[in-house]
Design a protein around this motif. Sequence first.
Motif, PDB file in Angstrom:
ATOM      1  N   LEU A  78     -10.384  62.532 -10.955  1.00  0.00           N
ATOM      2  CA  LEU A  78     -10.124  62.586  -9.510  1.00  0.00           C
ATOM      3  C   LEU A  78      -8.788  63.256  -9.224  1.00  0.00           C
ATOM      4  O   LEU A  78      -7.851  63.171 -10.023  1.00  0.00           O
ATOM      5  N   ASP A  79      -8.706  63.911  -8.047  1.00  0.00           N
ATOM      6  CA  ASP A  79      -7.426  64.481  -7.628  1.00  0.00           C
ATOM      7  C   ASP A  79      -6.584  63.400  -6.956  1.00  0.00           C
ATOM      8  O   ASP A  79      -6.983  62.232  -6.908  1.00  0.00           O
ATOM      9  N   LYS A  80      -5.427  63.776  -6.435  1.00  0.00           N
ATOM     10  CA  LYS A  80      -4.530  62.787  -5.829  1.00  0.00           C
ATOM     11  C   LYS A  80      -5.099  62.170  -4.555  1.00  0.00           C
ATOM     12  O   LYS A  80      -4.677  61.092  -4.154  1.00  0.00           O
ATOM     13  N   GLU A  81      -6.077  62.827  -3.933  1.00  0.00           N
ATOM     14  CA  GLU A  81      -6.738  62.280  -2.751  1.00  0.00           C
ATOM     15  C   GLU A  81      -7.996  61.491  -3.129  1.00  0.00           C
ATOM     16  O   GLU A  81      -8.803  61.149  -2.280  1.00  0.00           O
ATOM     17  N   MET A  82      -8.159  61.264  -4.438  1.00  0.00           N
ATOM     18  CA  MET A  82      -9.286  60.502  -4.990  1.00  0.00           C
ATOM     19  C   MET A  82     -10.625  61.223  -4.809  1.00  0.00           C
ATOM     20  O   MET A  82     -11.675  60.599  -4.738  1.00  0.00           O
ATOM     21  N   LYS A  83     -10.577  62.539  -4.757  1.00  0.00           N
ATOM     22  CA  LYS A  83     -11.792  63.349  -4.685  1.00  0.00           C
ATOM     23  C   LYS A  83     -12.121  63.858  -6.078  1.00  0.00           C
ATOM     24  O   LYS A  83     -11.229  64.219  -6.856  1.00  0.00           O
ATOM     25  N   LEU A  84     -13.402  63.910  -6.366  1.00  0.00           N
ATOM     26  CA  LEU A  84     -13.880  64.321  -7.682  1.00  0.00           C
ATOM     27  C   LEU A  84     -13.555  65.784  -7.956  1.00  0.00           C
ATOM     28  O   LEU A  84     -13.807  66.655  -7.123  1.00  0.00           O
TER      29      LEU A  84
END
Length: 107
Positions: free
Chosen positions: A28-34
């Motif tokens: 996940l990225d820092k925005e919690m997106k895959l």
Amino acid sequence: NADVAAGRIAGELKASSVLFLTDIAGVLDKEMKLLRSLTTSDIDALIEDETITGGMIPKVTYATDAVKLGVGGAFITDGRVPHALLNEMLALDNSDGSDQGGTVVTL
């Protein structure tokens, strides 16, 4: 741990792919997106900037090691999804994995 063994065995066999199961959707990225697809260089940068932290660091490290040993792609996917392993195995012709989530790591 099983991830170490899976990555190393796949690398030694020059397998077309290796699957790592986790309890989240994938990397996940820092925005919690895959993040659906990453290179080994991407992973190094994401560890450096602390996007990838904690227990995901060993998993992506083993995935990176596997592809550097010759594995075509390492898939990190959510083992909580019903039939996650089967979904990824059936999607091996698609280098991006299944449409059920997960992250593929390549060179």
